[in-house]
Design a protein around this motif. Sequence first.
Motif, PDB file in Angstrom:
ATOM      1  N   LYS A   1      -1.816  -2.138   1.219  1.00 36.69           N
ATOM      2  CA  LYS A   1      -1.203  -2.218  -0.055  1.00 36.69           C
ATOM      3  C   LYS A   1       0.091  -1.227  -0.073  1.00 36.69           C
ATOM      4  CE  LYS A   1      -3.391  -1.343  -4.736  1.00 36.69           C
ATOM      5  NZ  LYS A   1      -4.103  -0.546  -5.365  1.00 36.69           N
ATOM      6  N   CYS A   2       0.877  -1.890  -0.778  1.00 40.27           N
ATOM      7  CA  CYS A   2       2.033  -1.255  -0.943  1.00 40.27           C
ATOM      8  C   CYS A   2       1.811  -0.508  -2.176  1.00 40.27           C
ATOM      9  CB  CYS A   2       3.316  -2.178  -1.223  1.00 40.27           C
ATOM     10  SG  CYS A   2       4.877  -1.375  -1.809  1.00 40.27           S
ATOM     11  N   ARG A   3       2.520   1.008  -1.901  1.00 35.87           N
ATOM     12  CA  ARG A   3       2.308   1.949  -2.965  1.00 35.87           C
ATOM     13  C   ARG A   3       3.406   1.786  -4.080  1.00 35.87           C
ATOM     14  NH1 ARG A   3       2.767   8.055  -0.958  1.00 35.87           N
ATOM     15  NH2 ARG A   3       1.208   7.347   0.226  1.00 35.87           N
ATOM     16  N   CYS A   4       4.347   0.858  -3.817  1.00 34.33           N
ATOM     17  CA  CYS A   4       5.423   0.614  -4.885  1.00 34.33           C
ATOM     18  C   CYS A   4       4.909  -0.422  -5.542  1.00 34.33           C
ATOM     19  CB  CYS A   4       6.623   0.317  -4.317  1.00 34.33           C
ATOM     20  SG  CYS A   4       8.061   0.444  -5.280  1.00 34.33           S
ATOM     21  N   CYS A   5       4.556  -1.756  -5.161  1.00 32.15           N
ATOM     22  CA  CYS A   5       4.393  -2.835  -5.995  1.00 32.15           C
ATOM     23  C   CYS A   5       2.760  -3.142  -6.281  1.00 32.15           C
ATOM     24  CB  CYS A   5       5.131  -4.138  -5.287  1.00 32.15           C
ATOM     25  SG  CYS A   5       4.765  -4.521  -3.635  1.00 32.15           S
ATOM     26  N   GLN A   6       2.269  -2.441  -5.491  1.00 24.64           N
ATOM     27  CA  GLN A   6       0.607  -2.513  -5.380  1.00 24.64           C
ATOM     28  C   GLN A   6       0.118  -3.809  -4.966  1.00 24.64           C
ATOM     29  OE1 GLN A   6      -1.258   0.331  -6.544  1.00 24.64           O
ATOM     30  NE2 GLN A   6       0.818   1.531  -6.598  1.00 24.64           N
TER      31      GLN A   6
ATOM     32  N   PHE B   1       5.796   2.065   1.691  1.00 21.61           N
ATOM     33  CA  PHE B   1       6.562   1.067   0.660  1.00 21.61           C
ATOM     34  C   PHE B   1       6.624  -0.447   1.548  1.00 21.61           C
ATOM     35  CE2 PHE B   1       8.998   3.593  -2.417  1.00 21.61           C
ATOM     36  CZ  PHE B   1       7.926   4.405  -2.576  1.00 21.61           C
ATOM     37  N   CYS B   2       6.538  -1.428   1.119  1.00 21.41           N
ATOM     38  CA  CYS B   2       6.846  -2.472   1.965  1.00 21.41           C
ATOM     39  C   CYS B   2       8.449  -2.853   1.873  1.00 21.41           C
ATOM     40  CB  CYS B   2       6.293  -3.810   1.299  1.00 21.41           C
ATOM     41  SG  CYS B   2       6.867  -4.593  -0.405  1.00 21.41           S
ATOM     42  N   ARG B   3       8.854  -3.683   3.050  1.00 20.00           N
ATOM     43  CA  ARG B   3      10.378  -3.757   3.216  1.00 20.00           C
ATOM     44  C   ARG B   3      10.935  -4.236   1.944  1.00 20.00           C
ATOM     45  NH1 ARG B   3      11.787  -3.833   8.891  1.00 20.00           N
ATOM     46  NH2 ARG B   3       9.811  -3.875  10.011  1.00 20.00           N
ATOM     47  N   PRO B   4      10.552  -5.336   1.027  1.00 18.69           N
ATOM     48  CA  PRO B   4      11.473  -5.600  -0.073  1.00 18.69           C
ATOM     49  C   PRO B   4      11.500  -4.515  -1.108  1.00 18.69           C
ATOM     50  CG  PRO B   4       9.677  -7.239   0.545  1.00 18.69           C
ATOM     51  CD  PRO B   4       9.244  -6.257   1.362  1.00 18.69           C
ATOM     52  N   CYS B   5      10.315  -3.550  -1.359  1.00 19.69           N
ATOM     53  CA  CYS B   5      10.430  -2.511  -2.069  1.00 19.69           C
ATOM     54  C   CYS B   5      11.383  -1.433  -1.340  1.00 19.69           C
ATOM     55  CB  CYS B   5       9.016  -1.989  -2.226  1.00 19.69           C
ATOM     56  SG  CYS B   5       7.934  -2.701  -3.314  1.00 19.69           S
ATOM     57  N   LEU B   6      11.377  -1.304  -0.442  1.00 19.65           N
ATOM     58  CA  LEU B   6      12.327  -0.322   0.243  1.00 19.65           C
ATOM     59  C   LEU B   6      13.703  -0.513   0.040  1.00 19.65           C
ATOM     60  CD1 LEU B   6      11.657   2.338   1.876  1.00 19.65           C
ATOM     61  CD2 LEU B   6      11.902   0.840   3.916  1.00 19.65           C
TER      62      LEU B   6
HETATM   63 ZN    ZN Z   1       6.241  -3.516  -2.133  1.00 18.05          ZN
END
Ligand code: ZN
Length: 107
Positions: free
Chosen positions: A8-13, A33-38
């Motif tokens: 689970k990405c901490r940014c987009c959940q 963070f997932c790559r897109p969020c990063l």
């Molecule tokens: Zn994300």
Amino acid sequence: MKDSTKKKCRCCQKAKPLEQFHRLAGTAAIHPFCRPCLSATVRRRTASRGNRQATNTRGCAQCGQDLPVQMFHWLRASGSFHSYCRPCHSAYMAERYRRLQGARKRG
Ligand SMILES: [Zn+2]
Ligand SMILES: [Zn+2]
């Protein structure tokens, strides 16, 4: 069924496959963070003013991303920013802690 390999990405959940996350070099830790969020974190900062001078970014020594300096811990003692971004730092510390716990058990 490969659902167990999701994180689970901490940014987009959102739960995403592990290959969507940056693996921290030299450890088993994975960037929260997932790559897109990063990359979105970087772009949001960069595009906020359209002003080239306003972009105050720093390259993370762990994930290799150029991130806004707000993403780094300020080290007052050395008068500079930490070389790891906050997510990398916490992931690194968690991994290190886990390893120490594992190393403790003898027998
Ligand atoms: Zn994300
Ligand atoms: Zn990083």
